[in-house]
Design an enzyme around this catalytic site. Sequence first.
Site, mmCIF file in Angstrom:
data_model
loop_
_atom_site.group_PDB
_atom_site.id
_atom_site.type_symbol
_atom_site.label_atom_id
_atom_site.label_comp_id
_atom_site.label_asym_id
_atom_site.label_seq_id
_atom_site.Cartn_x
_atom_site.Cartn_y
_atom_site.Cartn_z
ATOM 1 N N GLN A 145 0.834 -1.201 0.000
ATOM 2 C CA GLN A 145 0.000 0.000 0.000
ATOM 3 C C GLN A 145 0.868 1.249 0.000
ATOM 4 O O GLN A 145 1.563 1.520 0.975
ATOM 5 C CB GLN A 145 -0.888 -0.032 1.252
ATOM 6 C CG GLN A 145 -1.837 1.130 1.379
ATOM 7 C CD GLN A 145 -2.579 1.111 2.713
ATOM 8 O OE1 GLN A 145 -2.289 0.288 3.584
ATOM 9 N NE2 GLN A 145 -3.522 2.014 2.885
ATOM 10 N N GLY A 146 0.832 2.010 -1.096
ATOM 11 C CA GLY A 146 1.655 3.216 -1.217
ATOM 12 C C GLY A 146 0.852 4.471 -0.959
ATOM 13 O O GLY A 146 0.545 5.224 -1.893
ATOM 14 N N SER A 188 1.216 6.441 2.531
ATOM 15 C CA SER A 188 1.974 7.360 3.388
ATOM 16 C C SER A 188 3.239 7.857 2.696
ATOM 17 O O SER A 188 3.884 7.130 1.940
ATOM 18 C CB SER A 188 2.393 6.654 4.677
ATOM 19 O OG SER A 188 1.258 6.306 5.418
ATOM 20 N N SER A 228 4.571 -1.827 4.129
ATOM 21 C CA SER A 228 4.908 -3.172 4.599
ATOM 22 C C SER A 228 4.826 -4.164 3.453
ATOM 23 O O SER A 228 3.994 -4.049 2.560
ATOM 24 C CB SER A 228 4.023 -3.602 5.772
ATOM 25 O OG SER A 228 2.713 -3.242 5.555
ATOM 26 N N GLU A 252 -9.572 -0.985 6.131
ATOM 27 C CA GLU A 252 -8.266 -1.175 6.742
ATOM 28 C C GLU A 252 -8.269 -2.158 7.903
ATOM 29 O O GLU A 252 -7.353 -2.926 8.075
ATOM 30 C CB GLU A 252 -7.667 0.163 7.189
ATOM 31 C CG GLU A 252 -6.230 0.029 7.671
ATOM 32 C CD GLU A 252 -5.346 1.177 7.207
ATOM 33 O OE1 GLU A 252 -4.179 0.915 6.919
ATOM 34 O OE2 GLU A 252 -5.814 2.330 7.116
ATOM 35 N N GLU A 306 -3.419 9.938 18.710
ATOM 36 C CA GLU A 306 -3.783 11.360 18.749
ATOM 37 C C GLU A 306 -4.722 11.716 17.593
ATOM 38 O O GLU A 306 -5.706 12.434 17.771
ATOM 39 C CB GLU A 306 -2.521 12.236 18.690
ATOM 40 C CG GLU A 306 -1.700 12.230 19.983
ATOM 41 C CD GLU A 306 -0.939 10.919 20.236
ATOM 42 O OE1 GLU A 306 -0.790 10.111 19.288
ATOM 43 O OE2 GLU A 306 -0.504 10.709 21.374
#
Lengths: 335, 378
Positions: free
Chosen positions: B124-125, B127, B159, B242, B362
Amino acid sequence: MEFDFTEDQHEIKRTAKDLLGKRSTVERVRSAAEAATYEESLWTELVELGWPGVAISEEHGGGGLGVLELATLLEESGYALANSPLLATAACGLAIQEAGSDEQKDEWLPKLASGEITGSFGIEGQTFPDAPDSDVIVVISEDGATGTVVATGDADVVEDVTIDPTRRYGTVGLGEGGDALPGDASAALALAAVITSAELVGVCTRALEMTVEYVKDRKQFGHPVGSFQAVQHRAAQMLLHTEGARSVTYYAAWAADADRTLLAEASALAKSSASKAGVEVTASAIQAHGGIGFTWEANVHWFYKRAQLDAAYLGGTKTHRARLTAIAAAASGSR
Amino acid sequence: MDLTFSKDEVEFRDELREWLAENSPGEEPRGDEDAIFAFRTGWQRSLYDSGWAAVHWPQEYGGRDATLMESAIFFEEMGRAGAPLPANVLGLLLAGPTIMAWGTPEQKDRYLTPILSAEEIWCQGFSEPEAGSDLAAVKTRAVRDGDDWVVTGQKVWTSGAQFSKWCMLVARTDPEASKHKGLSYFLMDMEQEAVQVRPLVQITGEAEFNELFIEEARIPHENMLGEEGNGWIVALTTLMNERSGLGFFLQVRLRQLLDKLVAEAVANGSIDDPVIGQSLGDMLERTETLRLTAYRGLSTITKYGQPGPEGSLTKWLWSETNQMMTQLAVDIVGPQALHKDNPWAYELLRARGNSIEGGTTEILKNIIAERVMGLPRK
């Protein structure tokens, strides 16, 4: 699996919320609390609707519904912070139904279910909700192993003035009188813990709602304080506590009706979680309201005070966590 | 309310348990990434051969049309059996459902079966170094050149990239458009010189994640998923999948670790220390709260078609509990829990990633406050 109320259960909950929204406004809660009295007409109305006996069998004049239905009423009662002996009377009725002899059931349940009398329930020597004005009390021994039903006049009742003026309290000791409950006192205790947890879930829900409304409106530095991350994160934590307590409390109420093998653990889980949520969420509500939250004039303190008494009632988070650990340790040994 | 499993759910679980009993994956190798990958590929082949690779996929694509609850049961049972995740977990959970939702018939024909069989692994590209939780800040550029798009940029936290044939890539195709609108979603072939994979060694010493350096990689236009400029919406489909089901795998693992810890405390007598007893009680409360809240969340989605407030809370509760519990293990087990070969040492270190991966706590709290509770944005 369906982890949600049935349509009937939703309807009971909605109706209760609507009624209490009109009949037990926070202004009325305040004036009753400040006068240190209950509004008799509210209790009369709840009795007419059959609330005190909702989980008592039809054979004994009750509604014949389950602990889950009773829990939804108590949740709404906590949400409205209704001034009434509902929790105490319902807990007393559940205990006699659970652990009483046929004679004890015949003697007390119809009158409790019809609202002719009110009841109380607690652990010997501790603080009982609504004991002073009740007619009958179930007293559980300190070790939780035995129970006694006693006419209030024959018990040793001392009125307590607590920090929570929305409800009356008394410390109860067994005098000469009383009649041992032959059944399982620990199950009676577990049921009372479950419905108290439900009341706490309602208290948390309301305290959170009030807080969300307040921080949306209140502006500082030119912005609503609810847009500040520190406040947002506090609110998120309040939601986690509230929804977590809700999940385990509904589970425990379901277990009370549907799978008794789960009840001991589920009720410890519910009371542990709901006590923690009650104390944390209402304390957070005061903090998020800022200075106004610390005043008598604001209404959040009523919720904080009720949560404190409910959390301590029948043992708080530490008591019930110790129980969870003991149950897990025993299961670990037997694996 | 009925918290017992239905007849169909019980049958599903029983059938799976029986299959797992006869097809135990065995012990997963430790430490060696290549060996782990080979092991997980073999495991997925075995699942695939018996029709268990993607129970939540529709039957027409090789799944079992499993309900959300059955899918949760699937992951619970995998966790309970100590089975590894399949090699192509991102393909099965993310790429597959996204292609089903947005792909052309040709794309579905081309990609879905090799995902199931683990012949083609996916990564998964999304981030980037400067776009972590803020996907709209993606800088990787794609420029049209004839039938191709030419892509340049950098991705991170990818990953399984070193084993992947394909990458779900979000890139900016219109630098003029506002942040969300200029993005497109591509299926990028990883087997080209222009794509370089560099492992990111994490605090455990392993390298589960990678950096991707993309220097004028070519992607045929037919490998765009959804319309040009629609990448944000397509990516949301991926993100919504996800944690589908996977949460149940993780929470069963959490419970297993907690049971081990309780057994350890019973064995060494520390359970009689009231401070330890309280802490374990807290972990038991949290772990059960997690399980029940996750089930409640599933029921809400199944019944009302959309998640309730509880749905956003489980990842936060899981990560916090896993961190607290592995820290408690140091108190219960003693300093040897910190010896490198002690399994608790690994768990302790790995848990630090839990509150970061898949959205930091957060950011989750921000989302809960703003989207669930309706607090104002600044």
